[in-house]
Write an enzyme that holds these catalytic residues in place. Sequence first.
Site, short mmCIF file in Angstrom:
data_model
loop_
_atom_site.label_atom_id
_atom_site.label_comp_id
_atom_site.label_asym_id
_atom_site.label_seq_id
_atom_site.Cartn_x
_atom_site.Cartn_y
_atom_site.Cartn_z
CG HIS A 219 7.55 -6.29 23.06
ND1 HIS A 219 8.18 -7.38 22.56
CD2 HIS A 219 7.54 -5.38 22.06
CE1 HIS A 219 8.56 -7.15 21.31
NE2 HIS A 219 8.18 -5.94 20.97
C1 UD1 Z 1 8.50 -0.50 20.04
C2 UD1 Z 1 8.17 -0.77 18.57
C3 UD1 Z 1 8.04 -2.25 18.34
C4 UD1 Z 1 9.26 -3.00 18.83
C5 UD1 Z 1 9.58 -2.61 20.27
C6 UD1 Z 1 10.89 -3.22 20.67
C7 UD1 Z 1 6.82 0.99 17.51
C8 UD1 Z 1 5.48 1.38 17.02
N1 UD1 Z 1 6.89 -0.15 18.21
O1 UD1 Z 1 7.39 -0.97 20.80
O2 UD1 Z 1 7.89 -2.51 16.95
O3 UD1 Z 1 9.01 -4.37 18.75
O4 UD1 Z 1 9.69 -1.20 20.37
O5 UD1 Z 1 11.04 -3.31 22.04
O6 UD1 Z 1 7.78 1.68 17.26
N2 UD1 Z 1 8.75 2.32 27.95
C9 UD1 Z 1 9.47 2.52 29.10
N3 UD1 Z 1 10.82 2.70 28.98
C10 UD1 Z 1 11.47 2.72 27.79
C11 UD1 Z 1 10.72 2.53 26.63
C12 UD1 Z 1 9.37 2.33 26.72
O7 UD1 Z 1 8.93 2.51 30.19
O8 UD1 Z 1 12.71 2.89 27.77
C13 UD1 Z 1 7.29 2.08 28.07
C14 UD1 Z 1 6.48 3.36 28.02
O9 UD1 Z 1 5.40 3.23 28.90
C15 UD1 Z 1 5.97 3.38 26.59
C16 UD1 Z 1 5.80 1.90 26.31
O10 UD1 Z 1 6.86 1.25 27.00
O11 UD1 Z 1 4.77 4.10 26.44
C17 UD1 Z 1 5.86 1.54 24.84
O12 UD1 Z 1 7.07 2.04 24.24
P1 UD1 Z 1 7.13 2.36 22.67
O13 UD1 Z 1 8.51 2.69 22.28
O14 UD1 Z 1 6.07 3.34 22.30
O15 UD1 Z 1 6.67 1.01 22.00
P2 UD1 Z 1 7.17 -0.47 22.28
O16 UD1 Z 1 6.02 -1.26 22.78
O17 UD1 Z 1 8.41 -0.45 23.05
N1 UDP Z 2 16.48 -8.48 24.01
C1 UDP Z 2 17.40 -8.21 25.01
N2 UDP Z 2 16.97 -8.22 26.31
C2 UDP Z 2 15.69 -8.51 26.67
C3 UDP Z 2 14.76 -8.79 25.62
C4 UDP Z 2 15.18 -8.75 24.30
O1 UDP Z 2 18.58 -7.97 24.74
O2 UDP Z 2 15.37 -8.50 27.86
C5 UDP Z 2 16.93 -8.44 22.61
C6 UDP Z 2 16.67 -9.71 21.84
O3 UDP Z 2 17.73 -10.63 22.01
C7 UDP Z 2 16.56 -9.20 20.41
C8 UDP Z 2 15.94 -7.84 20.59
O4 UDP Z 2 16.17 -7.46 21.93
O5 UDP Z 2 17.83 -9.05 19.81
C9 UDP Z 2 14.48 -7.93 20.30
O6 UDP Z 2 13.85 -6.81 20.74
P1 UDP Z 2 12.30 -6.76 21.07
O7 UDP Z 2 11.79 -8.10 21.42
O8 UDP Z 2 12.13 -5.67 22.06
O9 UDP Z 2 11.68 -6.22 19.70
P2 UDP Z 2 11.24 -6.87 18.32
O10 UDP Z 2 12.35 -7.71 17.81
O11 UDP Z 2 9.97 -7.62 18.56
O12 UDP Z 2 10.97 -5.67 17.46
#
Ligand code: UD1
Ligand code: UDP
Length: 383
Positions: A219
């Site tokens: 992601h």
């Molecule tokens: C965010 C964090 C990242 C973290 C990740 C965990 C920032 C800058 N990034 O990244 O550090 O590792 O969360 O998962 O804060 N979207 C959906 N549904 C949701 C949420 C997001 O469809 O419930 C989609 C949307 O298109 C959105 C995209 O995911 O634009 C990115 O979501 P966003 O929260 O901006 O950043 P992440 O890539 O999730």
């Molecule tokens: N996780 C989860 N379901 C998923 C993917 C990740 O519960 O389908 C959990 C994972 O076990 C970990 C956390 O989400 O505890 C990590 O989140 P993510 O990879 O989105 O973000 P990051 O740690 O890179 O910020």
Amino acid sequence: MLKIVTIIGARPQIIKAAALSRAIKNHFANNIKEIIVHTGQHYDTNMSQVFIDELGIPQPDYNLNVGSGGHASQTSDMIIGIEGILQDIKPDYLVLYGDTNSTIAGALAASKIHIPIVHIEAGLRSFNKLMPEEINRIMCDHTSTLLFSPTLTGYNNLINEGFETHNTRPYTADKPGVFHCGDVMYDNSLYFAGVAEQQSRVIEDNNLIKNKFILSTIHRNNNTDDPERLSSIFEALNHISSVEETDIILPLHPRTSKIIEQNLDKALYSKLIANPHLKIVKPVSFLDMIALEKNCSMVITDSGGVQKEAYYFKKPCVILRSETEWVEIVNQKAARIANADKELIIESYHRLSEDKNIKYPEIFGDGKASEFICQTMLDNQLS
Ligand code: UD1
Ligand code: UDP
């Protein structure tokens, strides 16, 4: 009674918050009152509510519902919402997790109105300022009053940035307290591992054979948004699963699901869809994730949290990034950095599969980091 406001927003923060909420409920119910604010950064049921329901986190007291957007609009909406709530509640501390936009929004809102900040997961650095997370975590650390680092490397990073370790109570933003206390996610993984084993059916439901499948997640924005990197990663996953005939389960983040078809060429995308060994599924719950981590043979990921959880469950890990904040697991030779390089990913998979001597010493604490954090907040309040 100590009054704290906790900010949650993105998936990993919701999960991390479960550890502190559980410690408060079990050990500090008479001393600490927690008010939870959800920024709404993540909002799909399987990215947010599933964790609140499954992990026993109290329902958020507030939800700002900011949703998705560019960094500026998303962060500024959060700052405005958080500031208003802090002005109403006047908590003793604002508790922030990790390095997301929800984290930095909380730090900016609280520091300007002099609410002391507690940063959990302080000191982690990738030394790559192209990552939005690196900006968020540096800025949050430098506005915090209590900094809790999960690793010794994180603690030393803070010292290298000028943080003093001999400050005494009462700690303040100008004279912060810096602690190496272990990882609240290790607390969680220990606590939920048994529950996951009993409750999760994810292995059976996906026809996986224990210890004979790989768990993968993707992601990170520089992987999803760059067609070349994304293709290279998926070519490697396709090779490992089809040529090597190893099942791979890939619970796909919505960010990646939304862009995969557009950013992969048609031929590769068709191959992935037709590959029975590559099981692309929706994001799973934390209990299912733990069951997958516990029972897989290897993890291939660009997630920060998932790399570390692989280590907790003694699984080797291929890291789809050019560096990691969790350097200990690479130094320990339990993980290899393969970036988004197809050949390096495949080679790392082979090397880690063949290495039967990987050791996983305990480097993430004793499973009681959350209790230490609660006690430290209380001690500072009383001094
Ligand atoms: C965010 C964090 C990242 C973290 C990740 C965990 C920032 C800058 N990034 O990244 O550090 O590792 O969360 O998962 O804060 N979207 C959906 N549904 C949701 C949420 C997001 O469809 O419930 C989609 C949307 O298109 C959105 C995209 O995911 O634009 C990115 O979501 P966003 O929260 O901006 O950043 P992440 O890539 O999730
Ligand atoms: N996780 C989860 N379901 C998923 C993917 C990740 O519960 O389908 C959990 C994972 O076990 C970990 C956390 O989400 O505890 C990590 O989140 P993510 O990879 O989105 O973000 P990051 O740690 O890179 O910020």
